[in-house]
Design a protein around this motif. Structure first.
Motif, PDB file in Angstrom:
ATOM      1  N   ASN A 147       7.300  -2.389 -17.690  1.00 18.84           N
ATOM      2  CA  ASN A 147       6.458  -1.454 -18.456  1.00 18.84           C
ATOM      3  C   ASN A 147       5.233  -0.968 -17.689  1.00 18.84           C
ATOM      4  O   ASN A 147       4.217  -0.622 -18.303  1.00 18.84           O
ATOM      5  N   MET A 148       5.310  -0.921 -16.378  1.00 23.47           N
ATOM      6  CA  MET A 148       4.201  -0.364 -15.613  1.00 23.47           C
ATOM      7  C   MET A 148       4.655   0.045 -14.221  1.00 23.47           C
ATOM      8  O   MET A 148       5.631  -0.476 -13.686  1.00 23.47           O
ATOM      9  N   VAL A 149       3.930   1.015 -13.687  1.00 22.57           N
ATOM     10  CA  VAL A 149       4.080   1.403 -12.290  1.00 22.57           C
ATOM     11  C   VAL A 149       2.693   1.293 -11.667  1.00 22.57           C
ATOM     12  O   VAL A 149       1.719   1.827 -12.197  1.00 22.57           O
ATOM     13  N   VAL A 199       0.026   2.984 -14.261  1.00 21.96           N
ATOM     14  CA  VAL A 199       0.652   3.801 -15.303  1.00 21.96           C
ATOM     15  C   VAL A 199       1.389   2.852 -16.236  1.00 21.96           C
ATOM     16  O   VAL A 199       2.382   2.230 -15.853  1.00 21.96           O
ATOM     17  N   MET A 200       0.877   2.705 -17.453  1.00 22.70           N
ATOM     18  CA  MET A 200       1.491   1.836 -18.447  1.00 22.70           C
ATOM     19  C   MET A 200       2.536   2.637 -19.226  1.00 22.70           C
ATOM     20  O   MET A 200       2.294   3.807 -19.588  1.00 22.70           O
ATOM     21  N   GLU A 220       0.825  -1.211   0.000  1.00 21.72           N
ATOM     22  CA  GLU A 220       0.000   0.000   0.000  1.00 21.72           C
ATOM     23  C   GLU A 220       0.863   1.266   0.000  1.00 21.72           C
ATOM     24  O   GLU A 220       1.952   1.287   0.563  1.00 21.72           O
ATOM     25  N   GLY A 221       0.337   2.295  -0.628  1.00 22.60           N
ATOM     26  CA  GLY A 221       0.885   3.634  -0.446  1.00 22.60           C
ATOM     27  C   GLY A 221       2.238   3.924  -1.038  1.00 22.60           C
ATOM     28  O   GLY A 221       2.864   4.923  -0.686  1.00 22.60           O
ATOM     29  N   GLN A 222       2.736   3.062  -1.931  1.00 17.31           N
ATOM     30  CA  GLN A 222       4.009   3.360  -2.563  1.00 17.31           C
ATOM     31  C   GLN A 222       4.038   2.751  -3.963  1.00 17.31           C
ATOM     32  O   GLN A 222       3.350   1.768  -4.228  1.00 17.31           O
ATOM     33  N   PRO A 223       4.804   3.346  -4.877  1.00 15.47           N
ATOM     34  CA  PRO A 223       4.838   2.819  -6.246  1.00 15.47           C
ATOM     35  C   PRO A 223       5.464   1.431  -6.289  1.00 15.47           C
ATOM     36  O   PRO A 223       6.482   1.173  -5.652  1.00 15.47           O
TER      37      PRO A 223
END
Length: 267
Positions: free
Chosen positions: A53-55, A74-75, A44-47
């Motif tokens: 190829n994604m975040v 985010v692709m 939770e709560g962090q990238p």
């Protein structure tokens, strides 16, 4: 000084044997947790950048119900953002045989960017909504990498000395290994260095100046570890002998401490 010496040798044992073993066991335990409960990987709560190829961003997760809240994906392609997906809720399903997680995003809003011109706002497609958007995450590469890789800080000091000897026999200077070994020893004997500085400062600082003493201690501790980090940053430059540079903070503190003790003794 006797207590400092005991603590130094205890720290040396921990840094040389116990800490590397526990770090490696933690890495293996992480793999077992992921295999049993893959949703635990979605913090939770962090990238989350463990997937290519994604975040991935997770607002909240509920392991009991296997659900996620406030999910954003985010692709990316060639380090350029192509899609920005947001959903208030997601349902997680797992396939342990294939080592995959599928997140079904409910009522997902998709902002599509033009791959040829991703920064052009006029070419973006805003707010396309789909009832269900399945997102599949492959865990096999992540798990296999963490299972196979045993990094330098996972080895005991005796194992590192053996690796250093083997590399030297091959004509390779084992600078990163030597830096790790010397860092473990230098940090262990920091107890003595701190006592040498703390003793004269403690004599000079009166009891009513406790806050000043605490401040001085914090400044000295931060300064010491900054010097250690600086020395460690040279591990890719064997010509600078960083394995010996890493002892400079200890030598500096011990020299200052001995000078202050000598000065205190004269007064």
């Amino acid at each position: 000084f006797g207590v400092a010496a005991v603590l130094s040798f205890a720290s040396l044992y921990v840094n040389s044997s116990v800490a590397p073993m526990t770090k490696y066991l933690f890495n293996q335990a992480f793999i077992e947790i992921v295999l049993k409960q893959p949703i635990a990987l979605l913090e939770e709560g962090q990238p989350i950048r463990d997937f290519p190829n994604m975040v991935l961003f997770i607002g909240k997760r509920d392991i009991r119900t296997q659900t996620l809240k406030d999910v954003r994906v985010v692709m990316m392609e060639n380090n350029e953002v192509t899609q920005d997906i947001h959903a208030q809720r997601g349902i997680v399903s797992t396939d342990l045989k294939q080592l995959r997680i599928t997140i079904t995003l409910l009522d997902a809003r998709i902002d599509q960017r033009d791959p040829s011109d991703p920064d052009n706002i006029q070419k973006r497609k805003w707010g396309m909504t789909v009832a269900e958007y399945p997102l599949t995450l492959d865990l096999s590469k992540l798990i296999n990498e963490r299972r196979a890789v045993k990094e330098t800080h996972h080895y005991s000091s005796s194992e590192l000395w053996e690796q250093a000897r083997e590399l030297k026999a091959q004509g390779i200077h084992p600078t990163p290994i030597l830096v790790e070994l010397h860092k473990r020893m230098a940090l262990s004997f920091a107890c003595v260095a701190f006592v040498l500085v703390a003793l004269p400062l403690g004599i000079q600082t009166q009891r009513r100046e406790t806050s000043i003493g605490i401040l001085i201690s914090l400044v000295l501790a931060v300064f010491y570890y900054l010097l250690i980090l600086l020395a460690e940053s040279f591990k890719r430059h064997p010509q600078l002998y960083p394995e010996f540079i890493i002892w400079l903070p200890n030598l500096l503190f011990e020299s200052v401490g001995l000078y202050l003790l000598w000065k205190q003794g004269r007064t």
